[in-house]
Design a protein around this motif. Structure first.
Motif, PDB file in Angstrom:
ATOM      1  N   ARG A 251       0.955  -1.189   0.073  1.00  9.12           N
ATOM      2  CA  ARG A 251      -0.113  -0.042  -0.014  1.00  9.12           C
ATOM      3  C   ARG A 251       0.775   1.274  -0.044  1.00  9.12           C
ATOM      4  O   ARG A 251       0.720   2.066  -0.788  1.00  9.12           O
ATOM      5  N   HIS A 252       1.887   1.219   0.870  1.00 11.57           N
ATOM      6  CA  HIS A 252       2.961   2.396   0.953  1.00 11.57           C
ATOM      7  C   HIS A 252       3.410   2.616  -0.353  1.00 11.57           C
ATOM      8  O   HIS A 252       3.637   3.852  -0.962  1.00 11.57           O
ATOM      9  N   SER A 253       3.813   1.342  -0.874  1.00  5.50           N
ATOM     10  CA  SER A 253       4.737   1.421  -2.176  1.00  5.50           C
ATOM     11  C   SER A 253       3.612   2.044  -3.415  1.00  5.50           C
ATOM     12  O   SER A 253       4.227   2.972  -4.291  1.00  5.50           O
ATOM     13  N   ALA A 254       2.440   1.468  -3.324  1.00 10.15           N
ATOM     14  CA  ALA A 254       1.469   1.924  -4.470  1.00 10.15           C
ATOM     15  C   ALA A 254       1.358   3.566  -4.669  1.00 10.15           C
ATOM     16  O   ALA A 254       1.357   4.267  -5.276  1.00 10.15           O
ATOM     17  N   ALA A 255       1.225   4.152  -3.218  1.00  6.73           N
ATOM     18  CA  ALA A 255       0.939   5.468  -2.941  1.00  6.73           C
ATOM     19  C   ALA A 255       2.012   6.311  -3.388  1.00  6.73           C
ATOM     20  O   ALA A 255       2.147   7.270  -4.038  1.00  6.73           O
ATOM     21  N   GLY A 262       3.473  11.350 -10.804  1.00  2.00           N
ATOM     22  CA  GLY A 262       2.837  12.531 -11.104  1.00  2.00           C
ATOM     23  C   GLY A 262       1.411  12.925 -10.608  1.00  2.00           C
ATOM     24  O   GLY A 262       0.662  13.817 -10.981  1.00  2.00           O
ATOM     25  N   ALA A 263       0.973  11.838  -9.951  1.00  2.00           N
ATOM     26  CA  ALA A 263      -0.471  11.700  -9.524  1.00  2.00           C
ATOM     27  C   ALA A 263      -0.541  13.126  -8.387  1.00  2.00           C
ATOM     28  O   ALA A 263       0.211  13.294  -7.656  1.00  2.00           O
ATOM     29  N   ASP A 264      -1.974  13.489  -8.438  1.00  2.00           N
ATOM     30  CA  ASP A 264      -2.036  14.676  -7.607  1.00  2.00           C
ATOM     31  C   ASP A 264      -2.555  14.212  -5.844  1.00  2.00           C
ATOM     32  O   ASP A 264      -2.969  12.818  -5.989  1.00  2.00           O
ATOM     33  N   ARG A 266      -4.267  14.828  -3.605  1.00  2.00           N
ATOM     34  CA  ARG A 266      -5.721  14.506  -3.180  1.00  2.00           C
ATOM     35  C   ARG A 266      -6.331  13.497  -4.083  1.00  2.00           C
ATOM     36  O   ARG A 266      -7.171  12.563  -3.428  1.00  2.00           O
ATOM     37  N   VAL A 267      -5.715  13.128  -5.323  1.00  2.00           N
ATOM     38  CA  VAL A 267      -6.355  11.961  -6.033  1.00  2.00           C
ATOM     39  C   VAL A 267      -5.792  10.640  -5.230  1.00  2.00           C
ATOM     40  O   VAL A 267      -6.498   9.750  -4.827  1.00  2.00           O
ATOM     41  N   VAL A 268      -4.593  10.742  -4.468  1.00  2.00           N
ATOM     42  CA  VAL A 268      -3.892   9.525  -3.996  1.00  2.00           C
ATOM     43  C   VAL A 268      -4.724   9.525  -2.602  1.00  2.00           C
ATOM     44  O   VAL A 268      -5.085   8.469  -2.347  1.00  2.00           O
ATOM     45  N   GLN A 269      -5.270  10.569  -1.966  1.00  2.00           N
ATOM     46  CA  GLN A 269      -6.102  10.479  -0.762  1.00  2.00           C
ATOM     47  C   GLN A 269      -7.203   9.615  -1.000  1.00  2.00           C
ATOM     48  O   GLN A 269      -7.558   8.742  -0.318  1.00  2.00           O
ATOM     49  N   GLU A 270      -7.840   9.897  -2.058  1.00  2.00           N
ATOM     50  CA  GLU A 270      -9.013   9.499  -2.356  1.00  2.00           C
ATOM     51  C   GLU A 270      -8.930   7.983  -2.611  1.00  2.00           C
ATOM     52  O   GLU A 270      -9.885   7.205  -2.073  1.00  2.00           O
ATOM     53  N   LEU A 271      -7.946   7.541  -3.417  1.00  2.00           N
ATOM     54  CA  LEU A 271      -7.778   6.301  -3.929  1.00  2.00           C
ATOM     55  C   LEU A 271      -7.591   5.407  -2.460  1.00  2.00           C
ATOM     56  O   LEU A 271      -7.989   4.086  -2.275  1.00  2.00           O
ATOM     57  N   LEU A 272      -6.763   5.836  -1.656  1.00  2.00           N
ATOM     58  CA  LEU A 272      -6.250   5.399  -0.317  1.00  2.00           C
ATOM     59  C   LEU A 272      -7.546   5.180   0.709  1.00  2.00           C
ATOM     60  O   LEU A 272      -7.268   4.533   1.508  1.00  2.00           O
ATOM     61  N   HIS A 274      -8.159   7.935   2.561  1.00  2.00           N
ATOM     62  CA  HIS A 274      -7.797   8.507   3.801  1.00  2.00           C
ATOM     63  C   HIS A 274      -8.790   9.518   4.282  1.00  2.00           C
ATOM     64  O   HIS A 274      -9.263  10.569   3.360  1.00  2.00           O
ATOM     65  N   SER A 275      -9.069   9.717   5.360  1.00  2.00           N
ATOM     66  CA  SER A 275     -10.245  10.744   5.773  1.00  2.00           C
ATOM     67  C   SER A 275      -9.594  12.205   5.683  1.00  2.00           C
ATOM     68  O   SER A 275     -10.232  13.262   5.749  1.00  2.00           O
ATOM     69  N   SER A 276      -8.053  12.283   6.063  1.00  2.00           N
ATOM     70  CA  SER A 276      -7.359  13.706   6.174  1.00  2.00           C
ATOM     71  C   SER A 276      -6.240  13.581   5.188  1.00  2.00           C
ATOM     72  O   SER A 276      -5.469  12.448   5.166  1.00  2.00           O
ATOM     73  N   LEU A 277      -6.176  14.696   4.572  1.00  2.00           N
ATOM     74  CA  LEU A 277      -5.008  14.809   3.525  1.00  2.00           C
ATOM     75  C   LEU A 277      -3.708  14.711   4.195  1.00  2.00           C
ATOM     76  O   LEU A 277      -2.773  14.246   3.690  1.00  2.00           O
ATOM     77  N   GLN A 278      -3.876  14.941   5.558  1.00  2.00           N
ATOM     78  CA  GLN A 278      -2.606  15.134   6.515  1.00  2.00           C
ATOM     79  C   GLN A 278      -2.054  13.587   6.429  1.00  2.00           C
ATOM     80  O   GLN A 278      -0.698  13.488   6.621  1.00  2.00           O
ATOM     81  N   THR A 279      -2.804  12.518   6.524  1.00  2.00           N
ATOM     82  CA  THR A 279      -2.200  11.234   6.649  1.00  2.00           C
ATOM     83  C   THR A 279      -1.538  10.830   5.239  1.00  2.00           C
ATOM     84  O   THR A 279      -0.589  10.359   5.374  1.00  2.00           O
ATOM     85  N   THR A 280      -2.169  11.390   4.087  1.00  2.00           N
ATOM     86  CA  THR A 280      -1.621  11.077   2.740  1.00  2.00           C
ATOM     87  C   THR A 280      -0.272  12.001   2.638  1.00  2.00           C
ATOM     88  O   THR A 280       0.648  11.344   1.875  1.00  2.00           O
ATOM     89  N   GLN A 281      -0.177  13.004   3.351  1.00  2.00           N
ATOM     90  CA  GLN A 281       1.271  13.967   2.991  1.00  2.00           C
ATOM     91  C   GLN A 281       2.429  13.111   3.361  1.00  2.00           C
ATOM     92  O   GLN A 281       3.608  13.451   2.935  1.00  2.00           O
ATOM     93  N   ILE A 282       2.523  11.940   4.318  1.00  2.00           N
ATOM     94  CA  ILE A 282       3.667  11.647   4.721  1.00  2.00           C
ATOM     95  C   ILE A 282       4.456  10.890   3.326  1.00  2.00           C
ATOM     96  O   ILE A 282       5.450  10.518   3.197  1.00  2.00           O
ATOM     97  N   TYR A 283       3.375  10.441   2.162  1.00  2.65           N
ATOM     98  CA  TYR A 283       4.087   9.830   1.068  1.00  2.65           C
ATOM     99  C   TYR A 283       4.964  10.869   0.450  1.00  2.65           C
ATOM    100  O   TYR A 283       5.808  10.715  -0.602  1.00  2.65           O
TER     101      TYR A 283
END
Length: 302
Positions: A251-255, A262-264, A266-272, A274-283
């Motif tokens: 999952r980490h690798s995919a993100a 080049g994925a946005d 917020r798109v990655v947030q939606e795919l994963l 995540h309820s918060s963008l902050q969680t996705t930002q670690i990637y």
């Protein structure tokens, strides 16, 4: 002969049970989350027995005691989150007039960056089972690994998929995530081909009627469980030379690979999911660190 009576539950203790039921039935929290909430709050209720006693100072004293006991920062952060969730619910339920835990400071946790596979490692891992044999289990394993890596979904989400959730024509699947929230996740042609091969040719050989509409079945015919999927990932990783890899590492690798491609964010947030963008930002930090590593290895002036 005297009879020892059981201690009557405190006002706070009774409310905690109501809170746990609310989290389970109304908010759709997982059993693990509900257990954590309940365990933390019952520890609090050992000294704070009524809502009149539940103050900001009482909560700070409770957390200070945990520090004295040598509890980790992660445990302190979890207890803070449990207290905040409880007092917020207690205000809505009419137990408290004000949210006493709203100003409770949470310790900052230095989270290590997640392990990420290289593109080559990920490719070898997801195709490895096909190299061993053409058994129904191997066909299934390739389909599961392809879908995990293509979608970045959680292992529990994969296990919960039904055949009707997958649209091979559109190459999308409906995923039910935390809190029973549903999202639609796309996947590529490699995953689609692997899933099609599994459904059309291998799944019928394992279907003994016990798995119902489950997309992925175990060797005995029932719905596959997370423990079995973890074994598949670990076995494939070891055989492909990737070392120890968990489904969450995929999952980490995919993100990370999506962001590097080049994925946005917020798109990655939606795919994963995540309820918060902050969680996705670690990637984004992972991608930056990988860029630094490549630079230091490749640039002559590094």
């Amino acid at each position: 002969m005297s009879t020892i009576q059981a201690e009557r539950p405190s006002q706070l203790g009774e409310a905690i049970e109501d809170f746990a039921e609310h989290q389970r039935l109304v908010r759709g929290r997982s059993e693990a989350t509900v257990r954590s909430y309940r365990s933390d709050l019952l520890d609090l209720a050992r000294n704070v027995r009524t809502f009149d006693e539940l103050t900001l100072n009482a909560l700070r004293t409770w957390l200070a005691a945990a520090v004295t006991e040598g509890k980790s920062r992660a445990t302190l952060a979890r207890r803070t989150a449990s207290a905040r969730a409880f007092t917020s619910w207690a205000v809505r339920a009419g137990y408290l007039e004000s949210d006493v835990a709203a100003r409770l400071a949470s310790p900052k946790i230095n989270r290590p960056l997640p392990d990420v596979l290289s593109d080559r490692q990920a490719d070898h891992l997801v195709t490895e089972p096909a190299q061993s044999d053409d058994s129904p289990e191997s066909v299934r394993d390739v389909a599961m690994l392809e879908l995990l890596y293509a979608s970045g979904m959680r292992v529990a989400e994969l296990c919960g998929l039904d055949t009707t959730d997958v649209d091979l024509a559109r190459r999308t699947t409906r995923v039910t995530g935390k809190g029973n929230k549903q999202r639609t996740v796309p996947f590529g042609e490699s995953a689609a081909a692997a899933i099609r091969e599994w459904i059309d040719h291998a799944r019928p050989e394992l279907d003994h009627g016990d798995g119902g509409s489950a997309l992925f079945l175990g060797s005995r015919g029932g719905r596959i469980n997370p423990r079995q999927v973890r074994r598949v990932v670990e076995k494939s990783a070891a055989a492909s030379g990737a070392g120890h890899v968990s489904p969450h590492d995929l999952r980490h690798s995919a993100a990370t690979h999506m962001l590097e491609g080049g994925a946005d964010l917020r798109v990655v947030q939606e795919l994963l999911g995540h309820s918060s963008l902050q969680t996705t930002q670690i990637y984004t930090h992972v991608s930056a660190q990988r860029l630094k590593d490549v630079f230091s290895r490749a640039h002559p002036r590094a």
